[in-house]
Design an enzyme around this catalytic site. Structure first.
Site, PDB file in Angstrom:
ATOM      1  N   ASP A 159      -1.745  47.958  67.559  1.00 14.63           N
ATOM      2  CA  ASP A 159      -2.811  46.985  67.849  1.00 14.63           C
ATOM      3  C   ASP A 159      -3.602  47.426  69.082  1.00 14.63           C
ATOM      4  O   ASP A 159      -4.826  47.340  69.117  1.00 14.63           O
ATOM      5  CB  ASP A 159      -2.198  45.603  68.097  1.00 14.63           C
ATOM      6  CG  ASP A 159      -1.234  45.206  66.998  1.00 14.63           C
ATOM      7  OD1 ASP A 159      -1.661  45.196  65.833  1.00 14.63           O
ATOM      8  OD2 ASP A 159      -0.057  44.933  67.285  1.00 14.63           O
ATOM      9  N   HIS A 187       3.015  40.485  67.123  1.00 15.20           N
ATOM     10  CA  HIS A 187       2.366  41.465  66.254  1.00 15.20           C
ATOM     11  C   HIS A 187       2.080  40.768  64.920  1.00 15.20           C
ATOM     12  O   HIS A 187       2.743  40.983  63.917  1.00 15.20           O
ATOM     13  CB  HIS A 187       3.271  42.685  66.053  1.00 15.20           C
ATOM     14  CG  HIS A 187       2.726  43.656  65.046  1.00 15.20           C
ATOM     15  ND1 HIS A 187       1.557  44.354  65.250  1.00 15.20           N
ATOM     16  CD2 HIS A 187       3.157  44.014  63.812  1.00 15.20           C
ATOM     17  CE1 HIS A 187       1.309  45.105  64.182  1.00 15.20           C
ATOM     18  NE2 HIS A 187       2.260  44.907  63.299  1.00 15.20           N
TER      19      HIS A 187
END
EC number: 1.1.1.37
Length: 334
Positions: A159, A187
């Protein structure tokens, strides 16, 4: 040459591992003078495929690979480990509730945590990739009480890298020119990609990203949703989940644990929240900005948090708290 280290990769017959194993074997993760004993674990039905991966690793003729062991047995896989990369998990199938996914994974990560406790070195570094990564990581840590909880981390570097590259693309620079983006929280699609403290190098000078872009509505809108939903976008386009980029992020994450973060830079990883100064409840596995030195991470302290960020950080903490509660119900009965 140093003594070899034992590195385990689980889910070793899968897509991500296939992209990761060569990087580990060729020295780009642990350094060009670090011999490795590579241990590959997968479930019994995958042993045929794993055999093929083993053959390919042998055929790479990598000088640092002292040995490669393929197994479906935890007592072999987790023995005397220096590093465990837990990639394997139960994937979400169509029509599957998140709760069912959590339940299946609690079982896997309780078992692997117990195996770490029983067989691995107490100094082992554990990196969890398999989703839901934060809660899987917490489950493994709780199941290995004699291994310091600081030794457990989960991957939010993918990410982080996605956020870096979106900013770089928008400004027409390379990803390397962007630093100190932050991924806060889970996440999942509630993660909060934050560039309030990020810097970009423009014409040799470091400038704040907000100042460089002068486009607050993009930064507070489309930028965030693009990063949050990037995994789904890759699946939609490729019909498979991110593997090459995930493997690159895992390599980045482990290399930074091993060698430390560059001066003046911080990275994002999911770590135990105990003692953080950002109002995140203790005992969550939450992604924070960290710096790493001597294989030990520390929170980046003292970053001012505005109201916009606060709300997003609290939202993802709430999701993680709910996930944890669900997982722990299963944990006691698993």
């Amino acid at each position: 040459m140093s003594e070899p280290i034992r590195v385990l990769v689980t889910g070793a017959a899968g897509q991500i591992a296939y992209s990761l194993l060569y990087s580990i074997g060729n020295g780009s993760v642990f350094g060009k003078d670090q011999p490795i004993i590579l241990v590959l674990l997968d479930i019994t039905p995958m042993m045929g495929v794993l055999d093929g991966v083993l053959m390919e690793l042998q055929d790479c003729a990598l000088p640092l690979l002292q040995d490669v062991i393929a197994t479906d047995k935890e007592e072999i896989a987790f023995k005397d480990l220096d590093v465990a990369v837990l990639v394997g998990s139960m994937p979400r199938r169509e029509g599957m509730e998140r709760k069912d996914l959590l339940k299946a994974n609690v079982k896997i990560f309780k078992s692997q945590g117990t195996a770490l406790e029983k067989y691995a070195k107490k100094s082992v570094k554990v990196i969890v990739v398999g989703n839901p990564a934060n809660t899987n990581c917490l489950t493994a840590s709780k199941s290995a009480p004699s291994i310091p909880k600081e030794n457990f981390s989960c991957l939010t570097r993918l990410d982080h890298n996605r956020a870096k590259s979106q900013i770089a693309l928008k400004l027409g620079v390379t990803a390397d020119d962007v630093k100190n983006v932050i991924i806060w929280g889970n996440h999942s699609s509630t993660q909060y990609p934050d560039v309030n403290h990020a810097k970009v190098k423009l014409q040799g000078k470091e400038v704040g990203v907000y100042e460089a872009l002068k486009d607050d509505s993009w930064l507070k809108g489309e930028f965030i949703t693009t990063v949050q939903q990037r995994g789904a976008a890759v699946i939609k386009a490729r019909k498979l989940s991110s593997a090459m980029s995930a493997a690159k992020a895992i390599a980045d994450h482990i290399r930074d644990i091993w060698f430390g973060t560059p001066e003046g830079e911080f990275v994002s990883m999911g770590v135990i929240s105990d003692g953080n100064s950002y109002g995140v409840p203790d005992d969550l596995l939450y992604s924070f900005p960290v710096v790493i030195k001597n294989k030990t991470w520390k929170f980046v302290e003292g970053l001012p948090i505005n109201d916009f960020s606060r709300e997003k950080m609290d939202l993802t903490a709430k999701e993680l708290t709910e996930e944890k509660e669900t997982a722990f119900e299963f944990l006691s009965s698993a």
